[in-house]
Scaffold this motif. Structure first.
Motif, PDB file in Angstrom:
ATOM      1  N   VAL A  72       4.167   9.258 -12.764  1.00  0.00           N
ATOM      2  CA  VAL A  72       4.937   8.321 -13.588  1.00  0.00           C
ATOM      3  C   VAL A  72       6.217   8.012 -12.829  1.00  0.00           C
ATOM      4  O   VAL A  72       6.999   8.918 -12.527  1.00  0.00           O
ATOM      5  N   ALA A  73       6.401   6.758 -12.479  1.00  0.00           N
ATOM      6  CA  ALA A  73       7.565   6.366 -11.682  1.00  0.00           C
ATOM      7  C   ALA A  73       8.330   5.268 -12.411  1.00  0.00           C
ATOM      8  O   ALA A  73       7.734   4.423 -13.102  1.00  0.00           O
ATOM      9  N   THR A  74       9.634   5.292 -12.234  1.00  0.00           N
ATOM     10  CA  THR A  74      10.486   4.253 -12.814  1.00  0.00           C
ATOM     11  C   THR A  74      10.560   3.075 -11.855  1.00  0.00           C
ATOM     12  O   THR A  74      10.771   3.247 -10.653  1.00  0.00           O
ATOM     13  N   ILE A  75      10.363   1.888 -12.381  1.00  0.00           N
ATOM     14  CA  ILE A  75      10.408   0.675 -11.564  1.00  0.00           C
ATOM     15  C   ILE A  75      11.860   0.363 -11.226  1.00  0.00           C
ATOM     16  O   ILE A  75      12.660   0.015 -12.104  1.00  0.00           O
ATOM     17  N   GLN A  76      12.222   0.518  -9.960  1.00  0.00           N
ATOM     18  CA  GLN A  76      13.596   0.308  -9.524  1.00  0.00           C
ATOM     19  C   GLN A  76      13.879  -1.147  -9.176  1.00  0.00           C
ATOM     20  O   GLN A  76      15.005  -1.626  -9.303  1.00  0.00           O
ATOM     21  N   SER A  77      12.847  -1.859  -8.712  1.00  0.00           N
ATOM     22  CA  SER A  77      13.021  -3.254  -8.320  1.00  0.00           C
ATOM     23  C   SER A  77      11.663  -3.949  -8.428  1.00  0.00           C
ATOM     24  O   SER A  77      10.646  -3.312  -8.702  1.00  0.00           O
ATOM     25  N   GLN A  78      11.674  -5.223  -8.210  1.00  0.00           N
ATOM     26  CA  GLN A  78      10.436  -5.979  -8.293  1.00  0.00           C
ATOM     27  C   GLN A  78       9.493  -5.566  -7.166  1.00  0.00           C
ATOM     28  O   GLN A  78       9.870  -5.565  -5.996  1.00  0.00           O
ATOM     29  N   LEU A  79       8.274  -5.205  -7.532  1.00  0.00           N
ATOM     30  CA  LEU A  79       7.287  -4.757  -6.564  1.00  0.00           C
ATOM     31  C   LEU A  79       6.500  -5.937  -6.012  1.00  0.00           C
ATOM     32  O   LEU A  79       6.339  -6.962  -6.685  1.00  0.00           O
ATOM     33  N   ALA A  80       5.993  -5.753  -4.802  1.00  0.00           N
ATOM     34  CA  ALA A  80       5.182  -6.801  -4.170  1.00  0.00           C
ATOM     35  C   ALA A  80       3.726  -6.326  -4.120  1.00  0.00           C
ATOM     36  O   ALA A  80       3.312  -5.460  -4.886  1.00  0.00           O
ATOM     37  N   SER A  81       2.977  -6.858  -3.195  1.00  0.00           N
ATOM     38  CA  SER A  81       1.565  -6.501  -3.102  1.00  0.00           C
ATOM     39  C   SER A  81       1.337  -5.210  -2.328  1.00  0.00           C
ATOM     40  O   SER A  81       0.200  -4.757  -2.212  1.00  0.00           O
ATOM     41  N   GLN A  82       2.417  -4.594  -1.811  1.00  0.00           N
ATOM     42  CA  GLN A  82       2.295  -3.336  -1.098  1.00  0.00           C
ATOM     43  C   GLN A  82       3.301  -2.340  -1.662  1.00  0.00           C
ATOM     44  O   GLN A  82       4.486  -2.659  -1.804  1.00  0.00           O
ATOM     45  N   PHE A  83       2.800  -1.148  -1.976  1.00  0.00           N
ATOM     46  CA  PHE A  83       3.671  -0.082  -2.478  1.00  0.00           C
ATOM     47  C   PHE A  83       2.951   1.241  -2.269  1.00  0.00           C
ATOM     48  O   PHE A  83       1.845   1.284  -1.737  1.00  0.00           O
ATOM     49  N   ARG A  84       3.552   2.337  -2.690  1.00  0.00           N
ATOM     50  CA  ARG A  84       2.952   3.647  -2.475  1.00  0.00           C
ATOM     51  C   ARG A  84       2.981   4.451  -3.752  1.00  0.00           C
ATOM     52  O   ARG A  84       3.840   4.248  -4.619  1.00  0.00           O
TER      53      ARG A  84
END
Length: 614
Positions: free
Chosen positions: A394-406
């Motif tokens: 469970v992670a907090t969304i810090q910024s707008q994500l794109a099509s690549q993340f981990r």
């Protein structure tokens, strides 16, 4: 002026004569098919391919480096070559290949940087011309066979449950009176309501927006069930999608000569020639793992209809939205790695649709939590399919994500690598279960090859001897045509993409010997009959070939129909037999009629003075 009668006559047909172009076609065909058959004669050896871009620098930088590294572990490679960024290592047997792969895996870290297959040991000029050895089936090469059962009903039940959730959501949005929706057997839903107008609106909704479902009234209740065509189409699409995904998973394992095909109504058969350790393949092929990303909700909303509660790795409850932001089908690439703290992570890339959804969702939910959910299917003691889900992180969304993340929380680095492999190959659209596993050792495969070709050599030798003794000079012509037939048949199998030689296929080769010589027997007996009628040898040749051709053609057509039916409805060994039988019919016609006639025409065709005992 009257034209002479000679000018009105049609041109006289030359007896026992072939045009030059026919001899050219014969010679070119035999040469091409002979070249195609030669790599099979030389054979092939097990090999390993290493992609230079996949390993870390200065570990395996040259052929000499690889050779020294293997010899340090007491492993000898017959040949090591480099082509661009790829190394090819050739070994004398499968055991040495397996040992080398284990050693190289420890060095390279990721098993997907290595693939293993077989390479031809024929001269390089044959390989450069595009001729390759015939691919051998599981019973000849050895390996592993799996039989999988696809639980289509479980996948369709999820479609039914998704429809029930959609109907509940629609009823809440439209402020309909309370609806009671229950799941029934045979993927049906039963809907009841006190308000008849609501049921009328429900009927209109099903007809307009869910054309694959039908609704019927039974007393005061309504039953929603799938139409037969939709269910059949769903089953076909599900099996086809699972076949595609399993092929992708096998390619990720580095197995290049696998056979994956449908068997029966709900079955998939997988053959992995040359694989002697099935554990890794078994874990990956039958796995049904997938990922999905959900919005996390407050614990107070745990009992709402649009929420569900799952456990995380520590056993704590996590309340998430019932509908995922994106699911596994939008993942196009995944790679395992290690973060700065030394923990495993999986780097994920999404397709265009998935990236757009994730970008829009994260932009609206900055500062809120998002859960990564891991789902898999297992079989209980009763053999029923069970779905289990848990929250990886469970992670907090810090910024707008794109099509690549981990993502993190996948466990050890080995578990993260296996999860990344499954995500790259795709998640199965329906759970599968391995219902049968069979392993054939490499030594048993070699024994099958030896015994099969020994039977072929014995049958061929006895046939050649009989024809030479019984038909004398014409018998030698039949023997030459028979050898041409076998060479052309092997060359034709080698040319066809996807053609595989199996042990029943060798039985088809032995049967082809009898069918091929039977063609010449029919022709020679007709020639003998014509000579007994008092015709010259040249006339008997011409009449014998013409009168026997229709009989040969009829017999081969009926046998070809049987071969086509066997290939269409059969699988595996049956298809291998049907393949060699059908191709053998074609080459038998070519060699027994065309090639033998060409030889006879050249030697005795138009000279009636030759008296040949037949």
């Amino acid at each position: 002026m009257k034209k002479s009668s000679r000018s009105k006559r049609s041109p006289r047909r030359l007896m026992n004569h072939y045009a030059s172009w026919k001899y050219a076609v014969l010679i070119v065909t035999v040469i091409v098919l002979t070249l195609s058959a030669l790599p099979t004669w030389f054979g092939e050896q097990p090999s390993i391919q290493i992609s230079a871009s996949a390993h870390r620098p200065n570990e395996l930088s040259s052929v000499a480096t690889i050779d020294r590294y293997l010899k340090r572990h007491h492993i000898d490679a017959d040949k090591i070559t480099q082509s661009g960024e790829q190394f090819t290592l050739v070994f004398r047997d499968e055991d040495t290949q397996t040992q080398a792969r284990k050693v190289l895996n420890e060095l390279l870290g990721e098993s997907n940087s290595i693939s293993f297959s077989y390479v031809s040991v024929a001269p390089s000029w044959l390989n450069q011309l595009g001729f390759n050895p015939i691919k051998l089936g599981l019973d000849l090469r050895g390996g592993v066979q799996f039989l999988l059962n696809v639980d289509v009903d479980k996948a369709f039940a999820e479609q039914r449950d998704a429809l029930a959730d959609e109907l509940r959501t629609r009823a809440r949005e439209e402020h309909w009176p309370p609806l009671t929706i229950q799941s029934l057997d045979k993927n049906q839903l039963m809907v009841s309501s006190q308000d008849t107008q609501t049921l009328t609106q429900l009927t209109s909704l099903i007809h307009n927006q869910y054309p694959d479902w039908q609704i019927q009234q039974t007393h005061a209740q309504w039953v929603i069930s799938p139409i037969d065509k939709a269910k059949n189409d769903f089953q076909t699409q599900t099996i086809a999608q699972n076949l595609k995904i399993i092929r992708g998973r096998i390619e990720e394992l580095g197995i290049t000569e696998a056979l994956v095909q449908r068997q029966g109504e709900h079955g998939i058969r997988i053959e992995l020639p040359g694989v002697q350790d099935p554990s890794e393949a078994k874990n990956v092929i039958g796995a049904t793992a997938s990922l999905a990303f959900y919005a996390v909700k407050e614990p107070a909303k745990a009992r709402t209809t649009d929420s569900m509660v799952l456990k995380d790795n520590d056993g704590k409850d996590v309340v998430i939205d019932k509908h995922p932001v994106i699911s596994g089908e939008h993942i196009v690439n995944a790679r395992a790695g290690v973060d700065k703290m030394g923990f495993s992570e999986v780097n994920i890339s999404l397709d265009h649709v998935g990236g757009k959804r994730m970008s829009e969702f994260s932009a609206k939910h900055i500062g809120q939590a998002m859960a990564t959910v891991y789902r898999e299917y297992t079989r209980d003691a009763k053999g029923e399919t069970q779905r289990s889900e848990r929250v990886l992180s469970v992670a907090t969304i810090q910024s707008q994500l794109a099509s690549q993340f981990r993502i993190t929380g996948a466990g050890s680095i080995d578990e993260a690598q296996q999860l990344a492999l499954l995500l790259r190959a795709g998640s199965l659209t329906a759970p599968v279960t391995i219902v049968e596993e069979r392993t054939i050792g490499a030594s048993l495969g070699a024994e099958n090859i030896h015994n099969g070709f020994a039977a072929l050599a014995l049958g061929l030798g006895l046939t050649l001897t009989f024809m030479a003794l019984w038909y004398r000079r014409l018998g030698w012509v039949a023997n030459a045509a028979l050898i041409i037939n076998m060479v052309c048949l092997l060359g034709l199998i080698g040319l066809l993409p996807g053609a595989v030689l199996t042990l029943p296929g060798i039985a088809g080769l032995v049967l082809t010997v009898g069918m091929a010589v039977d063609t010449n027997v029919l022709i020679f007996e007709r020639i003998k009959d014509k000579m007994h009628e008092g015709r010259s040898f040249a006339q008997a040749i011409d009449a014998g070939f013409q009168s026997a051709f229709s009989t040969i053609l009829d017999a081969n057509i009926t046998t070809m129909i049987t071969a086509v039916i066997l290939f269409s409805v059969g699988n595996g060994p049956i298809q291998g037999f049907a393949l060699t039988l059908g191709l053998g019919l074609l080459t038998s016609m070519f060699s027994g009629v065309f090639a033998s006639r060409a030889i006879i025409n050249l030697i005795w065709g138009r000279d009636s003075r030759h008296q040949v005992r037949v």
